[in-house]
Write an enzyme that holds these catalytic residues in place. Sequence first.
Site, PDB file in Angstrom:
ATOM      1  CD  GLU A  36       3.868  -4.112   1.192  1.00 47.79           C
ATOM      2  OE1 GLU A  36       2.754  -4.212   1.720  1.00 47.79           O
ATOM      3  OE2 GLU A  36       4.023  -3.838  -0.023  1.00 47.79           O
ATOM      4  CB  SER A  40       4.001  -3.668 -10.631  1.00 50.36           C
ATOM      5  OG  SER A  40       4.708  -2.970  -9.622  1.00 50.36           O
ATOM      6  CD  GLU A  47       2.938 -10.417  -3.494  1.00 49.38           C
ATOM      7  OE1 GLU A  47       2.003  -9.993  -4.179  1.00 49.38           O
ATOM      8  OE2 GLU A  47       3.245  -9.957  -2.395  1.00 49.38           O
ATOM      9  CG  ASN A  67      -2.404  -7.148   0.048  1.00 45.62           C
ATOM     10  OD1 ASN A  67      -3.017  -6.610   0.970  1.00 45.62           O
ATOM     11  ND2 ASN A  67      -1.095  -7.366   0.076  1.00 45.62           N
ATOM     12  N   GLY A 110       4.925  -2.592  -5.962  1.00 46.23           N
ATOM     13  CA  GLY A 110       4.703  -1.160  -5.798  1.00 46.23           C
ATOM     14  C   GLY A 110       5.723  -0.303  -6.514  1.00 46.23           C
TER      15      GLY A 110
HETATM   16  P1  13P Z   1       1.379  -3.954  -6.130  1.00 45.34           P
HETATM   17  O1  13P Z   1       0.412  -4.642  -7.068  1.00 45.34           O
HETATM   18  O2  13P Z   1       0.860  -2.635  -5.645  1.00 45.34           O
HETATM   19  O3  13P Z   1       2.744  -3.905  -6.692  1.00 45.34           O
HETATM   20  O4  13P Z   1       1.449  -4.880  -4.822  1.00 45.34           O
HETATM   21  C1  13P Z   1       1.683  -6.218  -4.970  1.00 45.34           C
HETATM   22  C2  13P Z   1       1.514  -6.870  -3.654  1.00 45.34           C
HETATM   23  O5  13P Z   1       2.324  -6.685  -2.764  1.00 45.34           O
HETATM   24  C3  13P Z   1       0.329  -7.712  -3.450  1.00 45.34           C
HETATM   25  O6  13P Z   1       0.409  -8.404  -2.258  1.00 45.34           O
END
Ligand code: 13P
Length: 268
Positions: A116, A232, A186, A24, A192
């Site tokens: 998000e 992450s 998630e 993503n 992030g």
């Molecule tokens: P990160 O791997 O940057 O933490 O993001 C995870 C994510 O939201 C994938 O959809």
Amino acid sequence: MSSKKGLELKPNPRTGRYRLISGNWKMNLNHLEAIQLVQKLYFGLRDVDYSFSEISIHPPLTSLRPIQLLIESDRMRFSLGAQNCYFEASGAYTGEVSASMLSKLNVKYVIVGHSERRRIFGETDVVVAQKVKAVLSEQMTPILCVGESAEEREAGQTDEVLMRQVRLALAELSGETVSTLVIAYEPIWAIGTGLVATPEDAASGAQLIREELGRLYGGSVADRVRVQYGGSVTPTTAHDLLEAEGVDGLLVGGASLDAEAFSRIIRA
Ligand code: 13P
């Protein structure tokens, strides 16, 4: 997806489910940078790397068409994915894109209900459910994202949050339809932040999701749904997360923007 003889995608022998590793990209890379990244990833992978997991790439909208053409002209074994779509088929919805527009680009997977989108753009469980239906109506597969925030986790509400998000997003769907879905666990506190969930956390999230699916649709449906972990993920943590009980793949954000890191995750 074309495949060379003997190197076709194999299901996980322990579960019978096909693994899916998804990148993503979120709102990163213009279409020229996107092409470069996909080419670099493609050149860094060996035939055998495609036999373990299907790989989907979810660039921003402006890169979907160029990446579709690249994948198809070079017969790359990547599936094209989108990050979102609107639930209406067409009309006066400035700035939105419909599921049918995505399916015309041979998009196979659409991320729906990413945290998000829920947090920054105010998507409710009801909107998420409408989007799931819109994606399915165009013969694409939703990757439904669910996950608890840090506060919810600390308050001991993880089970409740996951159960609610799963139940409301899938309301009105048949068990047969639900069995084709991908659900990404998630945990918001791990997105992030560099705070990666442990394989035990990932397994426990996957189990809670499957238990709720089992209650709603029965065990055989729950057994067929693929559950990814996201948050992450790095090349260092990917192997153990993929080995976690009930985890069928990864939804990778930041690390999927680096061809070297993403190919190491795919090989994990
Ligand atoms: P990160 O791997 O940057 O933490 O993001 C995870 C994510 O939201 C994938 O959809």
